[in-house]
Scaffold this active site. Structure first.
Site, PDB file in Angstrom:
ATOM      1  N   SER A 144      67.614   2.736  -9.439  1.00 33.94           N
ATOM      2  CA  SER A 144      67.581   1.448 -10.142  1.00 33.94           C
ATOM      3  C   SER A 144      68.970   0.848 -10.375  1.00 33.94           C
ATOM      4  O   SER A 144      69.201   0.209 -11.401  1.00 33.94           O
ATOM      5  CB  SER A 144      66.805   1.570 -11.465  1.00 33.94           C
ATOM      6  OG  SER A 144      65.453   1.909 -11.201  1.00 33.94           O
ATOM      7  N   ASN A 160      69.830   2.085   1.091  1.00 35.57           N
ATOM      8  CA  ASN A 160      68.705   2.805   1.697  1.00 35.57           C
ATOM      9  C   ASN A 160      67.525   1.841   1.766  1.00 35.57           C
ATOM     10  O   ASN A 160      66.912   1.545   0.747  1.00 35.57           O
ATOM     11  CB  ASN A 160      68.371   4.029   0.833  1.00 35.57           C
ATOM     12  CG  ASN A 160      67.152   4.782   1.338  1.00 35.57           C
ATOM     13  OD1 ASN A 160      66.629   4.488   2.415  1.00 35.57           O
ATOM     14  ND2 ASN A 160      66.710   5.763   0.561  1.00 35.57           N
ATOM     15  N   TRP A 161      67.256   1.356   2.968  1.00 39.91           N
ATOM     16  CA  TRP A 161      66.164   0.378   3.113  1.00 39.91           C
ATOM     17  C   TRP A 161      64.794   1.041   3.073  1.00 39.91           C
ATOM     18  O   TRP A 161      63.784   0.352   3.054  1.00 39.91           O
ATOM     19  CB  TRP A 161      66.343  -0.407   4.420  1.00 39.91           C
ATOM     20  CG  TRP A 161      67.341  -1.518   4.340  1.00 39.91           C
ATOM     21  CD1 TRP A 161      68.296  -1.697   3.383  1.00 39.91           C
ATOM     22  CD2 TRP A 161      67.477  -2.627   5.254  1.00 39.91           C
ATOM     23  NE1 TRP A 161      69.019  -2.846   3.629  1.00 39.91           N
ATOM     24  CE2 TRP A 161      68.542  -3.430   4.775  1.00 39.91           C
ATOM     25  CE3 TRP A 161      66.827  -3.012   6.423  1.00 39.91           C
ATOM     26  CZ2 TRP A 161      68.951  -4.601   5.434  1.00 39.91           C
ATOM     27  CZ3 TRP A 161      67.240  -4.174   7.077  1.00 39.91           C
ATOM     28  CH2 TRP A 161      68.288  -4.959   6.583  1.00 39.91           C
ATOM     29  N   LYS A 162      64.744   2.373   3.112  1.00 41.52           N
ATOM     30  CA  LYS A 162      63.465   3.107   3.102  1.00 41.52           C
ATOM     31  C   LYS A 162      62.550   2.534   4.195  1.00 41.52           C
ATOM     32  O   LYS A 162      63.044   2.174   5.255  1.00 41.52           O
ATOM     33  CB  LYS A 162      62.834   3.052   1.701  1.00 41.52           C
ATOM     34  CG  LYS A 162      63.831   3.503   0.623  1.00 41.52           C
ATOM     35  CD  LYS A 162      63.219   3.730  -0.714  1.00 41.52           C
ATOM     36  CE  LYS A 162      64.283   4.200  -1.700  1.00 41.52           C
ATOM     37  NZ  LYS A 162      63.761   4.547  -3.007  1.00 41.52           N
ATOM     38  N   GLU A 178      70.237  11.358  -7.736  1.00 46.00           N
ATOM     39  CA  GLU A 178      69.191  10.369  -7.971  1.00 46.00           C
ATOM     40  C   GLU A 178      68.092  10.985  -8.830  1.00 46.00           C
ATOM     41  O   GLU A 178      67.233  11.718  -8.307  1.00 46.00           O
ATOM     42  CB  GLU A 178      68.567   9.907  -6.650  1.00 46.00           C
ATOM     43  CG  GLU A 178      69.534   9.242  -5.696  1.00 46.00           C
ATOM     44  CD  GLU A 178      68.818   8.323  -4.718  1.00 46.00           C
ATOM     45  OE1 GLU A 178      69.112   7.132  -4.723  1.00 46.00           O
ATOM     46  OE2 GLU A 178      67.945   8.805  -3.966  1.00 46.00           O
ATOM     47  N   GLU A 200      61.990  11.334  -1.952  1.00 48.27           N
ATOM     48  CA  GLU A 200      60.728  10.913  -1.303  1.00 48.27           C
ATOM     49  C   GLU A 200      60.397  11.820  -0.121  1.00 48.27           C
ATOM     50  O   GLU A 200      59.227  12.083   0.155  1.00 48.27           O
ATOM     51  CB  GLU A 200      60.839   9.433  -0.892  1.00 48.27           C
ATOM     52  CG  GLU A 200      60.793   8.538  -2.134  1.00 48.27           C
ATOM     53  CD  GLU A 200      61.557   7.238  -2.032  1.00 48.27           C
ATOM     54  OE1 GLU A 200      61.921   6.820  -0.908  1.00 48.27           O
ATOM     55  OE2 GLU A 200      61.809   6.633  -3.087  1.00 48.27           O
ATOM     56  N   GLY A 219      68.507   1.466  -3.403  1.00 47.84           N
ATOM     57  CA  GLY A 219      67.269   1.207  -2.680  1.00 47.84           C
ATOM     58  C   GLY A 219      66.959  -0.287  -2.659  1.00 47.84           C
ATOM     59  O   GLY A 219      67.531  -1.043  -1.888  1.00 47.84           O
ATOM     60  N   GLY A 220      66.055  -0.703  -3.530  1.00 51.51           N
ATOM     61  CA  GLY A 220      65.543  -2.077  -3.522  1.00 51.51           C
ATOM     62  C   GLY A 220      66.623  -3.148  -3.474  1.00 51.51           C
ATOM     63  O   GLY A 220      66.499  -4.137  -2.729  1.00 51.51           O
ATOM     64  N   HIS A 237      66.275  13.223   0.505  1.00 49.95           N
ATOM     65  CA  HIS A 237      65.863  12.230  -0.494  1.00 49.95           C
ATOM     66  C   HIS A 237      64.613  12.732  -1.210  1.00 49.95           C
ATOM     67  O   HIS A 237      63.774  13.401  -0.602  1.00 49.95           O
ATOM     68  CB  HIS A 237      65.594  10.891   0.200  1.00 49.95           C
ATOM     69  CG  HIS A 237      65.435   9.768  -0.774  1.00 49.95           C
ATOM     70  ND1 HIS A 237      64.274   9.578  -1.485  1.00 49.95           N
ATOM     71  CD2 HIS A 237      66.298   8.800  -1.186  1.00 49.95           C
ATOM     72  CE1 HIS A 237      64.427   8.528  -2.287  1.00 49.95           C
ATOM     73  NE2 HIS A 237      65.643   8.042  -2.126  1.00 49.95           N
ATOM     74  N   GLY A 254      63.268   3.295  -8.309  1.00 45.88           N
ATOM     75  CA  GLY A 254      62.291   2.213  -8.184  1.00 45.88           C
ATOM     76  C   GLY A 254      61.552   1.879  -9.460  1.00 45.88           C
ATOM     77  O   GLY A 254      60.542   1.178  -9.434  1.00 45.88           O
TER      78      GLY A 254
END
Ligand code: 13P
Length: 244
Positions: free
Chosen positions: A204, A11-13, A165, A97, A225-226, A95, A171
């Site tokens: 994470s 997920n590049w967000k 999640e 977010e 994610g990251g 998600h 993150g």
């Protein structure tokens, strides 16, 4: 029941420009997976270009959200059919977010998932407790309620993936203990309408902790994610999933 498929989703967000498409090409070229499905979900602006960059590879492209209607007066929104038309096979829905930034409740997530299914997309439905909910012992109640209300009747192993999640693990570099992940995933599996639906852990996930997470029963992969922004990191996570 068919066994759940192994799956690694990046997920590049709200990260990534055209210049970053080389990371997707590198992932496809250098980290092919013999056992897992791999999906990259870039921002909507890159879906078409990424799908074109990945033609002929086994890496698929997904969206990060869609509207619950198929077309109409919804400025700024994108329909599931448009994602499919741009080359997507999957879409992340609900998600945390989006639940936090856009007030998306589980009932709306289920409407979106129904729209995704109607467009032929696989819905990756996200659920997870906040830190306050965990601290007050509500984790299982919260995630089971979210799962139940976020999943439409149309959900099956062929078109739906659930991603657990924990909000506080996203993150932050913090993760639940392996026992905590196992407890949630066991409960999710026991309450799925179709036991063949894949269950992802997210929050994470890094090359350094991927193997121990994938060794947990009822964890079929990860939503990353990251660490999905760099092909070397995401590729190492995919390799860990292959070994699991
Ligand atoms: P991080 O892997 O950066 O913690 O993000 C997890 C996530 O939210 C994926 O959807």
């Amino acid at each position: 029941m068919t066994a759940p498929r192994k799956l690694a989703v990046g997920n590049w967000k709200m990260n990534g420009l055209r210049a970053d498409l080389h990371e997707a090409r590198k992932l496809a070229a250098e980290f092919p997976s013999p056992s897992a499905d791999i999906v990259l979900c870039p921002p909507a602006t890159l879906i078409g270009a990424m799908a074109a960059a990945l033609v002929g590879s086994s890496v698929r492209v997904g969206g990060q959200d869609c509207h619950f209607n198929s077309s109409g007066a919804h400025t700024g929104d994108i329909s599931a059919g448009m994602l499919a038309d741009a080359g997507a096979y999957h879409v992340i829905l609900g998600h945390s977010e989006r639940r936090a930034d856009h007030g998306e409740a589980s009932v709306m997530v289920a409407q979106k998932a129904r729209a995704a299914h109607a467009a032929g997309l696989t819905a990756i439905i996200c659920i997870g407790e906040t830190e306050a909910e965990r601290d007050s012992g509500q984790t299982l109640d919260v995630v089971l309620d979210q799962m139940k209300h976020s999943m439409p009747d149309s959900a099956s192993a062929a078109n739906t993936v659930i991603a657990y999640e924990p909000v506080w693990a996203i993150g932050t570099g913090r993760t639940p203990t392996l026992d905590q992940v196992a407890q949630v995933h066991d409960a999710l599996r026991a309450n799925l309408p179709d036991a063949g639906i894949s269950l992802l852990y997210g929050g994470s996930v890094k090359p350094a902790n991927a193997a121990e997470i994938f060794a947990i029963k009822n964890v079929d992969g990860a939503l990353v994610g990251g660490a999905s922004l760099k092909a070397d990191d995401f590729g190492a996570i995919v390799a860990a999933l292959d070994r699991a």
